[in-house]
Design a protein around this motif. Structure first.
Motif, PDB file in Angstrom:
ATOM      1  N   THR A  66      -7.641 -11.527   9.122  1.00 48.42           N
ATOM      2  CA  THR A  66      -7.594 -10.275   8.382  1.00 48.42           C
ATOM      3  C   THR A  66      -6.756 -10.687   7.026  1.00 48.42           C
ATOM      4  OG1 THR A  66      -7.331  -9.002  10.294  1.00 48.42           O
ATOM      5  CG2 THR A  66      -6.572  -7.991   8.191  1.00 48.42           C
ATOM      6  N   ARG A  87      -0.016  -6.768   5.281  1.00 48.02           N
ATOM      7  CA  ARG A  87       0.199  -5.348   5.793  1.00 48.02           C
ATOM      8  C   ARG A  87      -1.354  -4.875   6.597  1.00 48.02           C
ATOM      9  NH1 ARG A  87       4.509  -3.459   3.920  1.00 48.02           N
ATOM     10  NH2 ARG A  87       5.576  -3.797   1.983  1.00 48.02           N
ATOM     11  N   ALA A  88      -2.289  -5.316   6.063  1.00 47.28           N
ATOM     12  CA  ALA A  88      -3.701  -5.159   6.655  1.00 47.28           C
ATOM     13  C   ALA A  88      -3.549  -5.585   8.135  1.00 47.28           C
ATOM     14  CB  ALA A  88      -4.816  -5.733   5.765  1.00 47.28           C
ATOM     15  N   HIS A  90      -1.239  -6.171  10.055  1.00 42.06           N
ATOM     16  CA  HIS A  90      -0.136  -5.435  10.866  1.00 42.06           C
ATOM     17  C   HIS A  90      -1.081  -4.144  11.401  1.00 42.06           C
ATOM     18  CE1 HIS A  90       3.539  -3.833  12.356  1.00 42.06           C
ATOM     19  NE2 HIS A  90       3.632  -2.775  11.250  1.00 42.06           N
ATOM     20  N   GLN A  91      -1.540  -3.452  10.598  1.00 40.07           N
ATOM     21  CA  GLN A  91      -2.195  -2.419  10.851  1.00 40.07           C
ATOM     22  C   GLN A  91      -3.502  -2.651  11.802  1.00 40.07           C
ATOM     23  OE1 GLN A  91      -1.206   0.512  10.625  1.00 40.07           O
ATOM     24  NE2 GLN A  91       0.299  -0.178   9.094  1.00 40.07           N
ATOM     25  N   SER A  92      -4.051  -3.897  11.451  1.00 41.38           N
ATOM     26  CA  SER A  92      -5.121  -4.270  12.408  1.00 41.38           C
ATOM     27  C   SER A  92      -4.713  -4.384  13.856  1.00 41.38           C
ATOM     28  CB  SER A  92      -6.003  -5.353  11.678  1.00 41.38           C
ATOM     29  OG  SER A  92      -6.867  -5.729  12.680  1.00 41.38           O
ATOM     30  N   LEU A  94      -1.911  -3.410  15.375  1.00 41.55           N
ATOM     31  CA  LEU A  94      -1.549  -2.148  15.781  1.00 41.55           C
ATOM     32  C   LEU A  94      -2.561  -1.380  16.462  1.00 41.55           C
ATOM     33  CD1 LEU A  94       1.198  -0.895  13.254  1.00 41.55           C
ATOM     34  CD2 LEU A  94       1.756  -1.728  15.641  1.00 41.55           C
ATOM     35  N   GLU A  95      -3.743  -1.265  15.765  1.00 40.07           N
ATOM     36  CA  GLU A  95      -4.878  -0.474  15.984  1.00 40.07           C
ATOM     37  C   GLU A  95      -5.554  -1.339  17.261  1.00 40.07           C
ATOM     38  OE1 GLU A  95      -5.868   2.394  15.038  1.00 40.07           O
ATOM     39  OE2 GLU A  95      -7.618   2.316  16.068  1.00 40.07           O
ATOM     40  N   ARG A  98      -3.643  -0.133  20.218  1.00 40.70           N
ATOM     41  CA  ARG A  98      -3.949   1.053  20.698  1.00 40.70           C
ATOM     42  C   ARG A  98      -4.992   1.464  21.438  1.00 40.70           C
ATOM     43  NH1 ARG A  98      -1.430   3.117  15.954  1.00 40.70           N
ATOM     44  NH2 ARG A  98      -3.176   2.792  14.924  1.00 40.70           N
ATOM     45  N   ALA A 179       6.849   0.013  13.353  1.00 39.41           N
ATOM     46  CA  ALA A 179       5.973   0.997  12.511  1.00 39.41           C
ATOM     47  C   ALA A 179       5.860  -0.045  11.412  1.00 39.41           C
ATOM     48  CB  ALA A 179       6.567   2.224  12.473  1.00 39.41           C
ATOM     49  N   GLU A 180       6.573  -0.245  10.495  1.00 45.55           N
ATOM     50  CA  GLU A 180       6.551  -0.788   9.279  1.00 45.55           C
ATOM     51  C   GLU A 180       6.875  -2.494   9.341  1.00 45.55           C
ATOM     52  OE1 GLU A 180       6.239   0.328   6.261  1.00 45.55           O
ATOM     53  OE2 GLU A 180       5.567   2.303   7.296  1.00 45.55           O
TER      54      GLU A 180
END
Ligand code: CA
Length: 251
Positions: A66, A87-88, A90-92, A94-95, A98, A179-180
């Motif tokens: 990523t 940041r991308a 991190h989100q990826s 987390l997703e 999930r 979260a962040e």
């Protein structure tokens, strides 16, 4: 990928002597076109994943891919593009966690550098490290985002005590955790000089191989044999963790 002229680059990632999986990962990237290369430079990453089942391996793989893709596609300056990549990633992660509850505790460190012209940009989260070797001296550019790293910075324990501290594996920041995230990244690039050596590594190396030994290996040998020698040095003392190192030497 073979780097364009101007740097000599090598990396090595080893299972170590006690682990069943290698959760570390490293990568080196340059754009295909010379026009893009003039804008983006060279990108090198090291990541150290954690989490049960295959979560650690997945997390470091997602992070490296990523960050690379985001860096390549983002139009801003190198530092902004690197931070966007973190940041991308991190989100990826987390997703991914999930969607796959078995990976709920997955996460990864990441240390990434960009060499553009004679400028060094970097960003990092976690306790993988970046060193700069210049004129026979080794200096660490990153600080560890870990519980014991914090204790050392506050003067509560000595650096030597950190190496064997029972809680040395607790990170205070990781991609995919919380979260962040706020990747640490200097606002201005560092000016590089001819002959500079940059070394990225995971804690599986720095926790068992002393800085003096790292300095000797990269000073005495070309990047490829230096990486092999450092992995051998970690294995010689039992390498309890995965061992990953990447070296870039500027012409
Ligand atoms: Ca590790």
């Amino acid at each position: 990928m073979r780097p364009r002229a101007g740097v000599e680059q090598a990396g090595e990632s080893d299972l170590g002597c006690q682990r069943q999986n290698n959760e570390d990962r490293y990568s080196y990237w340059e754009p295909d076109s010379d026009a893009d290369f003039r804008l983006k430079g060279r990108l090198a990453i090291v990541a150290d994943g954690m989490g049960g089942y295959e979560g650690g391996q997945e997390a470091s793989r997602i992070a490296v891919e990523t960050i690379e893709q985001t860096y390549a596609a983002s139009p801003q300056d190198p530092r902004t593009n690197l931070i966007s990549g973190f940041r991308a990633a991190h989100q990826s992660i987390l997703e991914h966690a999930r969607q796959n509850p078995v990976f709920h505790n997955m996460g990864t460190t990441s240390t990434a550098i960009v060499v553009l012209d004679k400028n060094l940009y970097y960003a990092h989260v976690g306790d993988s490290r970046l060193y700069l070797v210049r004129n026979g001296k080794i200096g660490r550019l990153t600080r560890d985002h870990s519980y014991v790293g914090r204790l050392v910075e506050q003067g509560i324990i000595l650096p030597e005590e950190a190496e064997s501290h029972p809680q040395r594996n607790i990170l205070t920041a990781a991609l995919g955790a919380g979260a962040e995230i706020s990747p640490e990244s200097p606002e201005s690039p560092i000016s590089l000089e001819s002959g500079d050596i940059l070394l990225l590594c995971t804690d599986g190396l720095w926790s068992v191989v002393r800085e003096a030994e790292i300095l000797a290996a990269v000073s005495e040998e070309a990047p490829e044999s230096a990486c092999r020698r450092l992995v051998r040095a970690a294995r010689a003392v039992g390498a309890p963790d995965n061992v990953t190192v990447q070296v870039l030497r500027l012409a």
